[in-house]
Structure formats: C-alpha cells, structure tokens
Design a protein around this motif. Structure first.
Motif, PDB file in Angstrom:
ATOM      1  N   ILE A 213       0.853  -1.193   0.000  1.00  0.00           N
ATOM      2  CA  ILE A 213       0.000   0.000   0.000  1.00  0.00           C
ATOM      3  C   ILE A 213       0.888   1.243   0.000  1.00  0.00           C
ATOM      4  O   ILE A 213       1.876   1.296   0.741  1.00  0.00           O
ATOM      5  CB  ILE A 213      -0.885   0.021   1.275  1.00  0.00           C
ATOM      6  CG1 ILE A 213      -1.779  -1.223   1.331  1.00  0.00           C
ATOM      7  CG2 ILE A 213      -1.725   1.298   1.349  1.00  0.00           C
ATOM      8  CD1 ILE A 213      -2.254  -1.573   2.723  1.00  0.00           C
ATOM      9  N   ALA A 214       0.538   2.222  -0.832  1.00  0.00           N
ATOM     10  CA  ALA A 214       1.176   3.536  -0.740  1.00  0.00           C
ATOM     11  C   ALA A 214       0.169   4.467  -0.080  1.00  0.00           C
ATOM     12  O   ALA A 214      -0.973   4.571  -0.532  1.00  0.00           O
ATOM     13  CB  ALA A 214       1.539   4.056  -2.121  1.00  0.00           C
ATOM     14  N   ILE A 215       0.599   5.105   0.993  1.00  0.00           N
ATOM     15  CA  ILE A 215      -0.259   6.103   1.630  1.00  0.00           C
ATOM     16  C   ILE A 215       0.036   7.426   0.967  1.00  0.00           C
ATOM     17  O   ILE A 215       1.181   7.891   0.959  1.00  0.00           O
ATOM     18  CB  ILE A 215       0.002   6.159   3.143  1.00  0.00           C
ATOM     19  CG1 ILE A 215      -0.472   4.842   3.755  1.00  0.00           C
ATOM     20  CG2 ILE A 215      -0.705   7.362   3.771  1.00  0.00           C
ATOM     21  CD1 ILE A 215      -0.514   4.828   5.242  1.00  0.00           C
ATOM     22  N   ILE A 216      -0.986   8.003   0.358  1.00  0.00           N
ATOM     23  CA  ILE A 216      -0.766   9.185  -0.460  1.00  0.00           C
ATOM     24  C   ILE A 216      -1.567  10.360   0.077  1.00  0.00           C
ATOM     25  O   ILE A 216      -2.709  10.213   0.479  1.00  0.00           O
ATOM     26  CB  ILE A 216      -1.085   8.853  -1.939  1.00  0.00           C
ATOM     27  CG1 ILE A 216      -1.008  10.072  -2.816  1.00  0.00           C
ATOM     28  CG2 ILE A 216      -2.418   8.191  -2.138  1.00  0.00           C
ATOM     29  CD1 ILE A 216      -0.587   9.720  -4.198  1.00  0.00           C
ATOM     30  N   ASP A 217      -0.888  11.504   0.102  1.00  0.00           N
ATOM     31  CA  ASP A 217      -1.544  12.727   0.557  1.00  0.00           C
ATOM     32  C   ASP A 217      -0.861  13.901  -0.127  1.00  0.00           C
ATOM     33  O   ASP A 217       0.363  13.914  -0.267  1.00  0.00           O
ATOM     34  CB  ASP A 217      -1.428  12.854   2.091  1.00  0.00           C
ATOM     35  CG  ASP A 217      -2.273  14.006   2.625  1.00  0.00           C
ATOM     36  OD1 ASP A 217      -3.399  14.188   2.127  1.00  0.00           O
ATOM     37  OD2 ASP A 217      -1.805  14.718   3.528  1.00  0.00           O
ATOM     38  N   GLU A 218      -1.655  14.862  -0.576  1.00  0.00           N
ATOM     39  CA  GLU A 218      -1.145  16.066  -1.233  1.00  0.00           C
ATOM     40  C   GLU A 218      -0.133  15.739  -2.320  1.00  0.00           C
ATOM     41  O   GLU A 218       0.932  16.359  -2.426  1.00  0.00           O
ATOM     42  CB  GLU A 218      -0.560  17.009  -0.183  1.00  0.00           C
ATOM     43  CG  GLU A 218      -1.663  17.487   0.763  1.00  0.00           C
ATOM     44  CD  GLU A 218      -1.197  18.483   1.811  1.00  0.00           C
ATOM     45  OE1 GLU A 218       0.008  18.780   1.850  1.00  0.00           O
ATOM     46  OE2 GLU A 218      -2.050  18.941   2.574  1.00  0.00           O
ATOM     47  N   GLY A 219      -0.467  14.712  -3.125  1.00  0.00           N
ATOM     48  CA  GLY A 219       0.334  14.408  -4.306  1.00  0.00           C
ATOM     49  C   GLY A 219       1.629  13.674  -4.045  1.00  0.00           C
ATOM     50  O   GLY A 219       2.407  13.459  -4.970  1.00  0.00           O
ATOM     51  N   ARG A 220       1.870  13.276  -2.795  1.00  0.00           N
ATOM     52  CA  ARG A 220       3.124  12.576  -2.487  1.00  0.00           C
ATOM     53  C   ARG A 220       2.840  11.262  -1.795  1.00  0.00           C
ATOM     54  O   ARG A 220       1.886  11.163  -1.016  1.00  0.00           O
ATOM     55  CB  ARG A 220       3.989  13.406  -1.532  1.00  0.00           C
ATOM     56  CG  ARG A 220       4.516  14.665  -2.126  1.00  0.00           C
ATOM     57  CD  ARG A 220       5.772  15.127  -1.392  1.00  0.00           C
ATOM     58  NE  ARG A 220       6.121  16.446  -1.891  1.00  0.00           N
ATOM     59  CZ  ARG A 220       5.867  17.560  -1.238  1.00  0.00           C
ATOM     60  NH1 ARG A 220       5.313  17.517  -0.046  1.00  0.00           N
ATOM     61  NH2 ARG A 220       6.185  18.724  -1.750  1.00  0.00           N
ATOM     62  N   ILE A 221       3.708  10.272  -2.059  1.00  0.00           N
ATOM     63  CA  ILE A 221       3.644   9.029  -1.298  1.00  0.00           C
ATOM     64  C   ILE A 221       4.314   9.295   0.048  1.00  0.00           C
ATOM     65  O   ILE A 221       5.503   9.580   0.113  1.00  0.00           O
ATOM     66  CB  ILE A 221       4.312   7.869  -2.057  1.00  0.00           C
ATOM     67  CG1 ILE A 221       3.491   7.532  -3.308  1.00  0.00           C
ATOM     68  CG2 ILE A 221       4.434   6.642  -1.150  1.00  0.00           C
ATOM     69  CD1 ILE A 221       4.010   6.381  -4.137  1.00  0.00           C
ATOM     70  N   GLN A 222       3.519   9.218   1.091  1.00  0.00           N
ATOM     71  CA  GLN A 222       4.033   9.517   2.434  1.00  0.00           C
ATOM     72  C   GLN A 222       4.748   8.311   3.030  1.00  0.00           C
ATOM     73  O   GLN A 222       5.659   8.458   3.842  1.00  0.00           O
ATOM     74  CB  GLN A 222       2.887   9.942   3.366  1.00  0.00           C
ATOM     75  CG  GLN A 222       2.008  11.066   2.804  1.00  0.00           C
ATOM     76  CD  GLN A 222       2.710  12.419   2.793  1.00  0.00           C
ATOM     77  OE1 GLN A 222       3.650  12.636   3.539  1.00  0.00           O
ATOM     78  NE2 GLN A 222       2.279  13.311   1.908  1.00  0.00           N
ATOM     79  N   ALA A 223       4.313   7.124   2.640  1.00  0.00           N
ATOM     80  CA  ALA A 223       4.945   5.890   3.110  1.00  0.00           C
ATOM     81  C   ALA A 223       4.415   4.752   2.246  1.00  0.00           C
ATOM     82  O   ALA A 223       3.332   4.855   1.671  1.00  0.00           O
ATOM     83  CB  ALA A 223       4.605   5.621   4.563  1.00  0.00           C
ATOM     84  N   GLU A 224       5.189   3.679   2.168  1.00  0.00           N
ATOM     85  CA  GLU A 224       4.794   2.550   1.326  1.00  0.00           C
ATOM     86  C   GLU A 224       5.244   1.256   1.984  1.00  0.00           C
ATOM     87  O   GLU A 224       6.302   1.216   2.622  1.00  0.00           O
ATOM     88  CB  GLU A 224       5.488   2.679  -0.037  1.00  0.00           C
ATOM     89  CG  GLU A 224       5.109   1.600  -1.018  1.00  0.00           C
ATOM     90  CD  GLU A 224       6.159   1.443  -2.113  1.00  0.00           C
ATOM     91  OE1 GLU A 224       7.341   1.234  -1.807  1.00  0.00           O
ATOM     92  OE2 GLU A 224       5.766   1.533  -3.286  1.00  0.00           O
ATOM     93  N   GLY A 225       4.462   0.218   1.837  1.00  0.00           N
ATOM     94  CA  GLY A 225       4.868  -1.086   2.361  1.00  0.00           C
ATOM     95  C   GLY A 225       3.682  -2.001   2.551  1.00  0.00           C
ATOM     96  O   GLY A 225       2.560  -1.674   2.141  1.00  0.00           O
ATOM     97  N   THR A 226       3.941  -3.157   3.164  1.00  0.00           N
ATOM     98  CA  THR A 226       2.831  -4.035   3.522  1.00  0.00           C
ATOM     99  C   THR A 226       2.082  -3.370   4.662  1.00  0.00           C
ATOM    100  O   THR A 226       2.584  -2.444   5.307  1.00  0.00           O
ATOM    101  CB  THR A 226       3.334  -5.408   4.011  1.00  0.00           C
ATOM    102  OG1 THR A 226       4.102  -5.198   5.200  1.00  0.00           O
ATOM    103  CG2 THR A 226       4.214  -6.085   2.966  1.00  0.00           C
ATOM    104  N   ARG A 227       0.915  -3.854   4.929  1.00  0.00           N
ATOM    105  CA  ARG A 227       0.109  -3.307   6.023  1.00  0.00           C
ATOM    106  C   ARG A 227       0.918  -3.319   7.327  1.00  0.00           C
ATOM    107  O   ARG A 227       0.949  -2.331   8.065  1.00  0.00           O
ATOM    108  CB  ARG A 227      -1.165  -4.154   6.150  1.00  0.00           C
ATOM    109  CG  ARG A 227      -2.163  -3.645   7.133  1.00  0.00           C
ATOM    110  CD  ARG A 227      -2.280  -4.597   8.295  1.00  0.00           C
ATOM    111  NE  ARG A 227      -3.187  -4.050   9.296  1.00  0.00           N
ATOM    112  CZ  ARG A 227      -2.846  -3.921  10.580  1.00  0.00           C
ATOM    113  NH1 ARG A 227      -1.658  -4.281  11.010  1.00  0.00           N
ATOM    114  NH2 ARG A 227      -3.707  -3.426  11.426  1.00  0.00           N
ATOM    115  N   ASN A 228       1.599  -4.438   7.585  1.00  0.00           N
ATOM    116  CA  ASN A 228       2.346  -4.553   8.847  1.00  0.00           C
ATOM    117  C   ASN A 228       3.545  -3.613   8.883  1.00  0.00           C
ATOM    118  O   ASN A 228       3.850  -3.023   9.920  1.00  0.00           O
ATOM    119  CB  ASN A 228       2.781  -6.000   9.092  1.00  0.00           C
ATOM    120  CG  ASN A 228       1.596  -6.879   9.448  1.00  0.00           C
ATOM    121  OD1 ASN A 228       0.527  -6.372   9.802  1.00  0.00           O
ATOM    122  ND2 ASN A 228       1.771  -8.186   9.334  1.00  0.00           N
TER     123      ASN A 228
END
Ligand SMILES: Nc1ncnc2c1ncn2[C@@H]1O[C@H](COP(=O)(O)OP(=O)(O)OP(=O)(O)O)[C@@H](O)[C@H]1O
Ligand SMILES: [Mg+2]
Length: 320
Positions: A213-228
């Motif tokens: 999952i990539a957590i995205i906010d304001e056009g940027r990937i804030q963090a990426e990885g598996t759920r864990n």
C-alpha cells in the motif's frame, strides 16, 4: 537451491518521479512505485490526494509533466499503443449499456478490444463466472443491483486479459453487501495472476485486498509497504484494555514497572495501557494484575491500523 533471480517476480509497472501540475497547483509531486506480476497494489488517500491523476497518467489518458512510466517493458505515454494494450482501466463511473444483457455488454466491449470468435465467447464466459454473474448473464443490466453493475464494469476491464488492471475507487456509493461482493471479485483476480492497481480512501479495503500500500496525501507518497510494515511506522504501540474490579490503583502502579509498558490510565472499572508489542506482553500483564488482586472480566488488545498510520504521518484523520 533457489537464487534471488529465480524467486524475484516480474516487474509489470515501474513509475519514476511522476509530476503533474494543473496551472500553479502541483497535484502529483514526485511519485515513484512499482508493481509486480500477481500483486495487488493500493493507493490509499483522502479526497483530492491525487489518486485519479496518478492512474490517469499510468493508463496513458493524460501526459505527465515529468517522470516516466513503463508497463510490461513499454514506455507509457498518451500516444503509445503497445503499453496501452496491457492496461485494463475500470473507471469510477459505470460504462455499461442498460438495455443489453451482461453477456451482450461483454461481447460488445470485447469486440471493441479486438477479441472475436471463439476466443471472445470463451473469455466472456470466464469473466461472467469470475464475477459471479453467470446465472444472470442473459438479463438486461438495467434490472441489476448497483453492485452487479459495478462487477460487470470490472468484467469489461478484464476481458482482454490485461497485464495490469486499474480500479479507481470501485466501491464508492454502493451498499455494504454490494461492496463485499465487489471486494470478493477483486480478490478472485489474484487467482488469475493479474497485477492490480487499486485506489481507495477506505483503509479496510486497502488492508483486505492489497499486498502493498502507498499512503498518499497532497500528491506525495508519504509511506509505502505491507500493512504490517506501515503499522510499524507508528512505533508499534498497542493499546490493552483491562476491565474488572479490585485495587486498580495499586495494579496500575505495579504494571508501570513492567518493561514495555508505556502508560497506564484509568481506575474503577478498568485500566487502559499503551504498550510495545501487545500480544507479547499480554500474559505478563494479566499475571501481574492477578497477583495484585484484580479480578478481570475482559481483556482486549487494540492494535494500530492504517488509520493510525495516516494520522501519525500527516497529523490528519483519513476520514472526516
Ligand atoms: N483537470 C484538472 N484541472 C485542475 N485541477 C485538477 C484536475 N484534475 C484534478 N485536479 C486537482 O488535482 C487534485 C487531485 O485530484 P484527484 O482527482 O487526482 O484526487 P483523488 O485522490 O482521485 O481524489 P478523490 O478521492 O476525490 O477521487 C485535486 O486538488 C483536484 O482538484
Ligand atoms: Mg479520484
């Protein structure tokens, strides 16, 4: 012996340094990620985060201002045809004919995608089965429920066996039961070995469906990885709720001495603890509470979720 090369999966999509501006406003600001064969990859973010803009570039609908997109070894731009042949895009809005049956819709769109003859017929049957629409295949789709229409919409994107299927918030505005049947259909795609790019602002969907999952906010990937992996970013702090009676004040004092226990609050009917590694500490906490004379009526570990991660990274709630 398995080598790294043998176990490494094929890369289906590679996105590097994507930037998109609308006027003065940079809505996609340096986004990079990749998706492997058979992987379901999620873009999780609130309204306006830039999800649809990213997938519009990935699908070659709009040009990027900067950056590159490679799909199945071909560069993706709005003018290329080779890369586009590998994409199935399921838009958020329904695009099906209400007066045609499900089968007729699939046959029609299949021909547009270049399928014909036995191959089209066979593939139509496969897609109807995959989406659980086989027994209603000959009914006009105007008689379908919202969830069935959406599943058919997904089926249209699947017909030509795309290397990458893109789904843009496919459950927005549907009732919970239909939502579940759509999610089951998406889960079924993994069995076809398809790579999926899934956008959503529902963390439960990202958790259930996505390998990464990539957590995205304001056009940027804030963090990426598996759920864990993402949840670990919050520091892995769990909450433990102890309910019961006895000398809670003395119990709280004793529990504060246990390694890994960060905070203990409450009194009266129970205690709330924040701890590192809740499951690992549960047994010693329960034992210590017992030793201090507390009679427990319930014990619950509340683990951090993607909502906690989003809050941790952006200082905002994912949902209003
Ligand atoms: N064609 C356009 N012209 C100008 N601004 C646009 C255009 N398309 C999108 N935007 C802006 O870009 C930002 C990102 O929009 P986008 O639709 O990609 O977000 P999203 O994450 O898909 O949101 P949602 O969850 O609401 O679908 C928003 O601020 C939006 O207003
Ligand atoms: Mg969108």
């Amino acid at each position: 012996m398995t080598t790294e090369i043998q176990t490494r999966k094929a890369r289906v999509l590679g996105v590097e340094g994507l930037i998109k501006r609308f006027g003065e406003h940079t809505v996609v600001d340096g986004v990079s990620f990749h998706i492997e064969a058979g992987e379901t990859y999620g873009l999780l973010g609130p309204n306006g985060a830039g999800k649809t803009t990213i997938i519009s570039m990935v699908a070659g609908l709009i040009p990027a201002d900067q950056g590159s997109i490679e799909l199945a070894g071909f560069a993706m731009t709005p003018t290329t045809t080779k890369a586009k042949a590998h994409i199935g895009l399921v838009p958020q809005e329904l695009a099906i004919y209400p007066c045609l049956s499900a089968r007729e819709n699939l046959l029609f769109f299949g021909r547009l995608q270049g399928l014909s003859g036995q191959d089209l017929k066979k593939r139509t049957g496969e897609v109807l089965d995959l989406l659980g629409l086989g027994d209603r295949a000959r009914e006009q789709t105007k008689k379908f429920s919202g969830g069935m229409k959406r599943r058919l919409n997904i089926g249209i994107g699947l017909l030509h066996r795309p290397t990458l299927l893109i789904l843009d918030e496919p459950t927005v505005g549907v009732d919970p039961q239909s939502r579940n049947s759509i999610l089951e259909s998406v889960e079924g795609l993994a069995t076809e070995g398809m790579a999926v790019l899934y956008t959503t602002h529902y963390m439960e969907e990202a958790e259930r469906l996505c390998d990464r999952i990539a957590i995205i906010d304001e056009g940027r990937i804030q963090a990426e990885g598996t759920r864990n992996q993402l949840v670990e970013l919050t520091g892995g702090v769990d909450r433990i709720e102890l309910r019961g009676s006895g000398n809670t004040t003395a119990t709280a004092t004793a529990l504060r001495q246990l390694p890994g226990v960060q905070h203990v609050d409450g009194g009266g009917s129970g205690l709330t603890l924040t701890v590192l590694n809740g499951p690992g500490l549960l047994a010693p906490i329960v034992a210590e509470a017992g030793r201090m004379g507390m009679t427990l009526t319930s014990v619950e570990i509340v683990r951090p979720d993607l909502e906690s991660v989003f809050l941790h990274l952006t200082g905002k709630a994912l949902r209003d």
